[in-house]
Motif scaffolding. Structure first.
Motif, PDB file in Angstrom:
ATOM      1  N   GLN A   7      50.185  33.166   7.538  1.00  0.00           N
ATOM      2  CA  GLN A   7      50.435  34.583   7.277  1.00  0.00           C
ATOM      3  C   GLN A   7      49.668  35.052   6.042  1.00  0.00           C
ATOM      4  OE1 GLN A   7      52.181  36.792   9.098  1.00  0.00           O
ATOM      5  NE2 GLN A   7      51.866  38.473   7.658  1.00  0.00           N
ATOM      6  N   TYR A   8      49.741  34.261   4.973  1.00  0.00           N
ATOM      7  CA  TYR A   8      49.000  34.594   3.750  1.00  0.00           C
ATOM      8  C   TYR A   8      47.501  34.668   4.028  1.00  0.00           C
ATOM      9  CZ  TYR A   8      46.564  34.170  -0.651  1.00  0.00           C
ATOM     10  OH  TYR A   8      45.695  34.373  -1.686  1.00  0.00           O
ATOM     11  N   ALA A   9      46.965  33.657   4.720  1.00  0.00           N
ATOM     12  CA  ALA A   9      45.526  33.627   4.997  1.00  0.00           C
ATOM     13  C   ALA A   9      45.090  34.868   5.776  1.00  0.00           C
ATOM     14  CB  ALA A   9      45.162  32.352   5.759  1.00  0.00           C
ATOM     15  N   ALA A  10      45.869  35.248   6.764  1.00  0.00           N
ATOM     16  CA  ALA A  10      45.534  36.432   7.560  1.00  0.00           C
ATOM     17  C   ALA A  10      45.630  37.703   6.726  1.00  0.00           C
ATOM     18  CB  ALA A  10      46.457  36.517   8.777  1.00  0.00           C
ATOM     19  N   THR A  11      46.693  37.817   5.940  1.00  0.00           N
ATOM     20  CA  THR A  11      46.876  39.013   5.111  1.00  0.00           C
ATOM     21  C   THR A  11      45.810  39.096   4.029  1.00  0.00           C
ATOM     22  OG1 THR A  11      49.239  38.998   5.573  1.00  0.00           O
ATOM     23  CG2 THR A  11      48.520  40.302   3.681  1.00  0.00           C
ATOM     24  N   CYS A  68      63.446  32.643   5.351  1.00  0.00           N
ATOM     25  CA  CYS A  68      64.370  33.379   4.479  1.00  0.00           C
ATOM     26  C   CYS A  68      64.535  32.749   3.092  1.00  0.00           C
ATOM     27  CB  CYS A  68      65.714  33.591   5.154  1.00  0.00           C
ATOM     28  SG  CYS A  68      66.657  32.078   5.403  1.00  0.00           S
ATOM     29  N   ARG A  69      64.311  31.456   2.972  1.00  0.00           N
ATOM     30  CA  ARG A  69      64.446  30.796   1.667  1.00  0.00           C
ATOM     31  C   ARG A  69      63.095  30.399   1.090  1.00  0.00           C
ATOM     32  NH1 ARG A  69      70.145  27.693   1.894  1.00  0.00           N
ATOM     33  NH2 ARG A  69      71.147  29.348   3.036  1.00  0.00           N
ATOM     34  N   ALA A  70      62.066  30.981   1.634  1.00  0.00           N
ATOM     35  CA  ALA A  70      60.705  30.610   1.223  1.00  0.00           C
ATOM     36  C   ALA A  70      60.401  31.074  -0.197  1.00  0.00           C
ATOM     37  CB  ALA A  70      59.686  31.200   2.186  1.00  0.00           C
ATOM     38  N   ASP A  71      59.574  30.307  -0.847  1.00  0.00           N
ATOM     39  CA  ASP A  71      59.083  30.610  -2.182  1.00  0.00           C
ATOM     40  C   ASP A  71      57.667  31.171  -2.058  1.00  0.00           C
ATOM     41  OD1 ASP A  71      59.182  30.163  -5.238  1.00  0.00           O
ATOM     42  OD2 ASP A  71      57.330  29.156  -4.629  1.00  0.00           O
ATOM     43  N   TYR A  72      57.353  32.170  -2.853  1.00  0.00           N
ATOM     44  CA  TYR A  72      56.041  32.824  -2.770  1.00  0.00           C
ATOM     45  C   TYR A  72      54.898  31.829  -2.963  1.00  0.00           C
ATOM     46  CZ  TYR A  72      52.249  36.124  -3.680  1.00  0.00           C
ATOM     47  OH  TYR A  72      51.067  36.804  -3.631  1.00  0.00           O
ATOM     48  N   LYS A  73      54.895  31.121  -4.075  1.00  0.00           N
ATOM     49  CA  LYS A  73      53.779  30.218  -4.374  1.00  0.00           C
ATOM     50  C   LYS A  73      53.824  28.937  -3.546  1.00  0.00           C
ATOM     51  CE  LYS A  73      52.503  31.900  -8.884  1.00  0.00           C
ATOM     52  NZ  LYS A  73      52.175  31.572 -10.254  1.00  0.00           N
TER      53      LYS A  73
END
Length: 182
Positions: A101-105, A88-93
């Motif tokens: 999740q990013y790698a899969a997407t 919930c407090r994650a930063d995009y970069k």
């Protein structure tokens, strides 16, 4: 501003000689299962897309549309990923771009973009031939990329039909470019 070049896609009869340029919002309706929203629009644009393909009309694409597609898809996935309590407090970069999740997407997006490229023809971006005065005039009223896409279609010299779900095009003079929308 009334624009008689804005046409409803349900009223447009596709010809095999037509040349189309699809806005990112249309590609998102067609190829972004994460969105899974506005089912009616998805259906209308999917049927129109199938009709374009069945008539063997040409669909053009450039790098800016693919960039918008990838970035919009990733940002949507990031927003969904952030809904998980641990993110919930994650930063995009800082956080998302380093995640599984990013790698899969990103892998999924690459596969989707390859499919998009199978049904479209790549075009150069023609920035050097776009009328900057008109682009900048449009930008006073609508989004820069949308302004660019209209002038891009005008500069291609192919009587390009621009397909978009964006209603902003009724605010500007699109010149000889026909905009097809719901």
């Amino acid at each position: 501003m009334e624009n008689n070049k804005i046409l409803k896609i349900k009223e447009y009869t596709i010809s095999s000689t037509d040349c189309f340029f699809l806005d990112n919002n249309v590609w998102m309706f067609l190829f972004c299962p994460l969105g899974n929203y506005q089912k009616k629009k998805q259906s209308v644009y999917s049927n129109f897309f199938a009709d374009i393909l069945s008539h063997r009309a040409t669909i053009y694409i450039n790098s800016l549309v693919l960039s918008e597609f990838a970035n919009t898809y990733l940002r949507l996935d990031f927003q969904l990923w952030k809904r998980m309590p641990e993110n919930c407090r994650a930063d995009y970069k800082r956080d998302y771009l380093q995640s599984e999740q990013y790698a899969a997407t990103a892998s999924l997006i690459l596969a989707v973009m390859r499919n998009i490229l199978k049904v479209s023809e790549r075009m150069p971006d023609n920035f050097n031939s776009v009328n900057l005065d008109l682009l900048f005039d449009h930008f006073k009223i609508i989004d820069f990329n949308d302004s660019y896409f209209i002038e891009y279609c005008r500069s291609c010299g192919k009587n390009m039909l621009f397909v978009s779900d964006d209603k902003d095009f009724s605010k500007i003079d699109c010149g000889n470019v026909k905009v097809l929308t719901m």
